[in-house]
Design a protein around this motif. Structure first.
Motif, PDB file in Angstrom:
ATOM      1  N   LEU A 294      64.390  42.980   8.643  1.00  0.00           N
ATOM      2  CA  LEU A 294      63.793  41.668   8.398  1.00  0.00           C
ATOM      3  C   LEU A 294      64.813  40.543   8.591  1.00  0.00           C
ATOM      4  N   LEU A 295      66.044  40.776   8.170  1.00  0.00           N
ATOM      5  CA  LEU A 295      67.082  39.753   8.376  1.00  0.00           C
ATOM      6  C   LEU A 295      67.320  39.571   9.876  1.00  0.00           C
ATOM      7  N   ASP A 296      67.275  40.669  10.604  1.00  0.00           N
ATOM      8  CA  ASP A 296      67.420  40.609  12.055  1.00  0.00           C
ATOM      9  C   ASP A 296      66.229  39.881  12.684  1.00  0.00           C
ATOM     10  N   HIS A 297      65.040  40.172  12.179  1.00  0.00           N
ATOM     11  CA  HIS A 297      63.809  39.504  12.637  1.00  0.00           C
ATOM     12  C   HIS A 297      63.934  37.983  12.464  1.00  0.00           C
ATOM     13  N   LEU A 298      64.594  37.565  11.387  1.00  0.00           N
ATOM     14  CA  LEU A 298      64.772  36.126  11.110  1.00  0.00           C
ATOM     15  C   LEU A 298      65.985  35.557  11.841  1.00  0.00           C
ATOM     16  N   LYS A 299      66.649  36.414  12.616  1.00  0.00           N
ATOM     17  CA  LYS A 299      67.829  36.006  13.391  1.00  0.00           C
ATOM     18  C   LYS A 299      68.950  35.463  12.509  1.00  0.00           C
ATOM     19  N   VAL A 300      69.034  35.987  11.280  1.00  0.00           N
ATOM     20  CA  VAL A 300      70.186  35.636  10.431  1.00  0.00           C
ATOM     21  C   VAL A 300      71.344  36.510  10.902  1.00  0.00           C
ATOM     22  N   GLN A 301      72.460  35.857  11.215  1.00  0.00           N
ATOM     23  CA  GLN A 301      73.589  36.587  11.800  1.00  0.00           C
ATOM     24  C   GLN A 301      74.584  37.027  10.729  1.00  0.00           C
ATOM     25  N   PRO A 302      74.818  38.322  10.625  1.00  0.00           N
ATOM     26  CA  PRO A 302      75.867  38.764   9.698  1.00  0.00           C
ATOM     27  C   PRO A 302      77.247  38.425  10.258  1.00  0.00           C
ATOM     28  N   THR A 303      78.187  38.159   9.364  1.00  0.00           N
ATOM     29  CA  THR A 303      79.552  37.874   9.804  1.00  0.00           C
ATOM     30  C   THR A 303      80.307  39.170  10.088  1.00  0.00           C
ATOM     31  N   GLU A 304      79.818  40.278   9.574  1.00  0.00           N
ATOM     32  CA  GLU A 304      80.436  41.586   9.831  1.00  0.00           C
ATOM     33  C   GLU A 304      79.362  42.541  10.339  1.00  0.00           C
ATOM     34  N   ALA A 305      79.756  43.391  11.274  1.00  0.00           N
ATOM     35  CA  ALA A 305      78.796  44.362  11.806  1.00  0.00           C
ATOM     36  C   ALA A 305      78.833  45.629  10.966  1.00  0.00           C
ATOM     37  N   VAL A 306      78.014  45.676   9.918  1.00  0.00           N
ATOM     38  CA  VAL A 306      78.035  46.841   9.043  1.00  0.00           C
ATOM     39  C   VAL A 306      76.848  47.757   9.270  1.00  0.00           C
ATOM     40  N   PHE A 307      75.843  47.286   9.995  1.00  0.00           N
ATOM     41  CA  PHE A 307      74.576  48.009   9.953  1.00  0.00           C
ATOM     42  C   PHE A 307      74.462  49.173  10.908  1.00  0.00           C
ATOM     43  N   GLU A 308      75.141  49.110  12.042  1.00  0.00           N
ATOM     44  CA  GLU A 308      75.037  50.258  12.927  1.00  0.00           C
ATOM     45  C   GLU A 308      75.668  51.458  12.221  1.00  0.00           C
ATOM     46  N   GLN A 309      76.816  51.183  11.629  1.00  0.00           N
ATOM     47  CA  GLN A 309      77.510  52.207  10.850  1.00  0.00           C
ATOM     48  C   GLN A 309      76.617  52.749   9.731  1.00  0.00           C
ATOM     49  N   HIS A 310      75.890  51.838   9.076  1.00  0.00           N
ATOM     50  CA  HIS A 310      75.067  52.229   7.937  1.00  0.00           C
ATOM     51  C   HIS A 310      73.951  53.183   8.333  1.00  0.00           C
ATOM     52  N   SER A 311      73.516  53.113   9.584  1.00  0.00           N
ATOM     53  CA  SER A 311      72.365  53.917  10.002  1.00  0.00           C
ATOM     54  C   SER A 311      72.749  55.361  10.302  1.00  0.00           C
ATOM     55  N   LYS A 312      74.046  55.647  10.355  1.00  0.00           N
ATOM     56  CA  LYS A 312      74.468  57.015  10.645  1.00  0.00           C
ATOM     57  C   LYS A 312      74.717  57.782   9.356  1.00  0.00           C
ATOM     58  N   LEU A 313      74.065  58.935   9.224  1.00  0.00           N
ATOM     59  CA  LEU A 313      74.215  59.735   8.018  1.00  0.00           C
ATOM     60  C   LEU A 313      75.089  60.951   8.334  1.00  0.00           C
ATOM     61  N   HIS A 314      76.044  61.223   7.456  1.00  0.00           N
ATOM     62  CA  HIS A 314      77.025  62.290   7.686  1.00  0.00           C
ATOM     63  C   HIS A 314      76.867  63.402   6.664  1.00  0.00           C
ATOM     64  N   ASN A 315      77.202  64.614   7.052  1.00  0.00           N
ATOM     65  CA  ASN A 315      77.188  65.708   6.074  1.00  0.00           C
ATOM     66  C   ASN A 315      78.571  65.834   5.430  1.00  0.00           C
ATOM     67  N   CYS A 316      78.726  66.841   4.566  1.00  0.00           N
ATOM     68  CA  CYS A 316      79.977  66.891   3.799  1.00  0.00           C
ATOM     69  C   CYS A 316      81.145  67.393   4.634  1.00  0.00           C
ATOM     70  N   ASN A 317      80.908  67.800   5.875  1.00  0.00           N
ATOM     71  CA  ASN A 317      82.008  68.019   6.815  1.00  0.00           C
ATOM     72  C   ASN A 317      82.244  66.772   7.677  1.00  0.00           C
ATOM     73  N   LYS A 318      81.660  65.654   7.264  1.00  0.00           N
ATOM     74  CA  LYS A 318      81.813  64.354   7.944  1.00  0.00           C
ATOM     75  C   LYS A 318      81.258  64.376   9.370  1.00  0.00           C
ATOM     76  N   MET A 319      80.337  65.308   9.656  1.00  0.00           N
ATOM     77  CA  MET A 319      79.676  65.318  10.954  1.00  0.00           C
ATOM     78  C   MET A 319      78.500  64.340  10.898  1.00  0.00           C
TER      79      MET A 319
END
Lengths: 330, 330
Positions: A294-319
């Motif tokens: 929704l923030l992206d839909h409103l074109k609000v620009q984050p000052t840091e790119a945290v979201f691509e990273q946030h979308s990746k889920l890792h297991n306990c072997n960090k894969m």
């Protein structure tokens, strides 16, 4: 009923594993809907998303000013915190300032939300108490209000206690509703929570961020809480938490608050808008991604790119084993 | 696509807060569907629900017999355990029996699933290691198979390693599928997981429970694992866990296994049936209630009444604040 749909998918090996349906609405301070997905009139328990609104009596009464509460304390009055050492330190000092003990917090006890904090606490031989409850900051706000108003705080979690009446009146003013006419449940921290139209929650967040449609003293109260949240985002949630990450990433443009069972609220003052959303199945991972969408839909620009990273889920072997992302918005 | 629907709702103060859609199928050992809700042909990652099937090479190779594995060890080969002291004790002894160390477990480390176990471990000054990983019992099974077959266990989590090839062949035989033709993902414990038709998983559980449609040695292998699970249900999961509670409550009539992202499988040998289900949003609370609903649908009688209690959710002040139950089955 609006036909737009907001769907968040979890994929594993590129194949869809699970799907979440989200209802969401963006509103201005007058209640005019900017965009909506699904039935924005649906009644939703705001749960902890309401905390910034529930902190208003603390401000409006003059208690916060008279007690010279810090921005960290105000952020914690709006928080669902991790129970990290920084959080428990603020809560303990606050209780001391009020001449009260942790036994006067009626939120109950649980181990810190943040597992490393639970491990650290256990290693140091300390038992979890009400200070570590993720709602203890909000409850310190309630106790401060009662203390300042000369109200006996005992039983302050009950829906008929003057503290909850003041809270409900404030929420009602922000949402143009008589809160207590709506279905009541009991929240995790034992105070009442009411099922309210999602669109009124979005409007309340627009008012919270802008002060529009509010008297002067309410404007000031909202502004102070907003500033505290975006200035001290760690104290609204904590390490690895979405509220904290979003407020850090948007550098003051957005204040946001999660609630249990997949609810999220956000204020974007420079656009004059508020957001409220709920993952219908109650899953917070979907609500978090939906907020980003929704923030992206409103074109609000984050000052840091945290979201691509946030979308990746890792297991306990960090894969990197799975991902969570928008699958459908129409 | 079947039109029957299975919906689980969470209510708060009697008002619906969240809803879960579940797909489910009951099948016999030949693959004949008894009942289904939603699209039972949908491809689903079985995740840990597959563990009882993944333990078959351990039995079929003769490793379990030659190593004189106990029922607790066999139950743990099929487990997603809590990391309680009883669990870590079995795993540590098992590794010792094999002349191996916890570093040979390739599942990765995490703190125990069961929070009191994390607290107890931290209080005793111990760090979590791969022994506490909820999959460590299954991985001991893999190591035992490799050890017995004279295969180098190094890299046994890779989909091309002989251990995983044996596991996939066994699952394929139980499900009448070539597993590796299906979409592959990586599981939490780093072994491959394949998206497979839900109805084939139900059939595999029917075969697992009855031995029907299987050669003699497979019948015996399934029977031994089934008996271990229902005889030692604590070692399949642990305190406060649904798998353990269900197997205790049904006194040997049902063996069941949870999987991440809302999957459940169960075998009911005296009816000749298997169950497989998935909460489409991946939430295990819905899968647990759905399993109860399906067992009730089959008129399987529990020896203990645990489920009414299970449907009541309490907050940290021990107040009954919400409930989870069947809302719609048609």
């Amino acid at each position: 009923m609006n036909k737009r749909e907001l769907v968040i998918e979890v994929t594993r090996g590129g194949f869809v594993e699970s799907r979440h349906q989200v209802i969401a609405v963006i509103s201005d301070a007058k209640g005019k809907r900017h965009t909506q997905w699904g039935d924005a009139d649906q009644l939703v328990f705001p749960r902890s998303t309401a905390k910034p609104l529930q902190a208003l009596p603390l401000m409006l009464s003059g208690a916060a000013q008279d007690l010279k509460l810090s921005q960290q304390q105000l952020a914690m009055a709006c928080s669902s915190h991790n129970g990290e050492v920084q959080h428990s330190h603020v809560v303990s000092s606050w209780l001391e300032q009020l001449g009260m003990s942790s036994e006067q917090l009626e939120c109950g006890s649980h181990w810190p939300l943040y597992q490393p904090a639970t491990v650290a606490l256990s290693q140091s031989g300390v038992q979890a108490c009400s200070v570590h409850n993720n709602c203890s900051g909000k409850h310190c706000g309630f106790l401060s209000f009662a203390h300042h108003q000369g109200i006996d705080p005992k039983g302050y979690i009950d829906h008929q206690h003057p503290v909850q009446q003041a809270v409900n009146d404030a929420m009602g003013r922000m949402m143009d509703l008589k809160i207590t006419d709506h279905p009541m449940g009991i929240d995790g921290c034992s105070i009442p929570t009411y099922a309210l139209p999602l669109t009124n929650l979005a409007m309340a967040f627009a008012r919270f961020g802008t002060g529009e449609q509010l008297p002067d003293d309410w404007q000031k109260a909202c502004h102070s809480l907003y500033q505290a949240m975006v200035t001290e985002p760690f104290y609204v949630a904590g390490s690895e938490r979405h509220c904290t990450k979003v407020m850090q990433a948007y550098g003051g443009q957005v204040a946001c608050k999660t609630g249990a069972e997949g609810v999220f609220g956000a204020a974007i003052p420079h656009l004059g808008l508020g957001i409220a959303l709920k993952a219908l199945d109650g899953n917070s991972r979907a609500a978090e991604v939906a907020l980003n969408v929704l923030l992206d839909h409103l074109k609000v620009q984050p000052t840091e790119a945290v979201f691509e990273q946030h979308s990746k889920l890792h297991n306990c072997n960090k894969m990197h084993v799975s991902s969570i992302q928008l699958a459908l918005v129409k």
